[in-house]
Scaffold this motif. Sequence first.
Motif, mmCIF file in Angstrom:
data_model
loop_
_atom_site.group_PDB
_atom_site.id
_atom_site.type_symbol
_atom_site.label_atom_id
_atom_site.label_comp_id
_atom_site.label_asym_id
_atom_site.label_seq_id
_atom_site.Cartn_x
_atom_site.Cartn_y
_atom_site.Cartn_z
ATOM 1 N N PHE A 8 25.253 13.898 26.572
ATOM 2 C CA PHE A 8 24.518 13.132 27.574
ATOM 3 C C PHE A 8 23.485 12.235 26.911
ATOM 4 N N ASP A 9 23.388 11.009 27.397
ATOM 5 C CA ASP A 9 22.373 10.073 26.925
ATOM 6 C C ASP A 9 21.310 9.852 27.991
ATOM 7 N N SER A 10 21.720 9.371 29.178
ATOM 8 C CA SER A 10 20.726 9.031 30.190
ATOM 9 C C SER A 10 21.381 8.895 31.562
ATOM 10 N N TYR A 11 20.510 8.805 32.567
ATOM 11 C CA TYR A 11 20.950 8.642 33.952
ATOM 12 C C TYR A 11 20.186 7.482 34.572
ATOM 13 N N HIS A 21 20.738 20.525 34.363
ATOM 14 C CA HIS A 21 20.979 19.996 33.017
ATOM 15 C C HIS A 21 22.342 19.318 33.022
ATOM 16 N N TRP A 22 22.372 18.101 32.536
ATOM 17 C CA TRP A 22 23.637 17.390 32.461
ATOM 18 C C TRP A 22 24.582 18.135 31.537
ATOM 19 N N ASN A 40 24.585 5.869 37.895
ATOM 20 C CA ASN A 40 25.445 5.929 36.718
ATOM 21 C C ASN A 40 24.817 6.836 35.672
ATOM 22 N N CYS A 41 25.659 7.600 34.996
ATOM 23 C CA CYS A 41 25.166 8.341 33.842
ATOM 24 C C CYS A 41 25.846 7.772 32.606
#
Length: 93
Positions: free
Chosen positions: A24-27, A4-5, A33-34
């Motif tokens: 966190f939004d996305s990876y 989990h980020w 890049n995250c």
Amino acid sequence: MGFHWPAFPEAAAIDASRSWTATFDSYDQRNDNCYYIVTLLESGKEPRRFMAQVDVGWAGDVWTAPEFAARLRERIGWVARDGATNTSYNGPL
């Protein structure tokens, strides 16, 4: 248990009048890049949200060690101190 980020819900101080939080939004796996949504909190102003892009290539495959979250926090903090996004990606903003 899966990865989990990290989230950064506790306000991190930038200076005496500014702090930030991040979710966190996305990876982007292709570019390593995250993306985090940063909320900049400034004394006497409305909170401001913007996107932070962080290259995580430095981590290799070791994303669960405490150092990963610490370095991620540091890099998000660099963007937060600038007070502006470092990417053209806007996500859900």
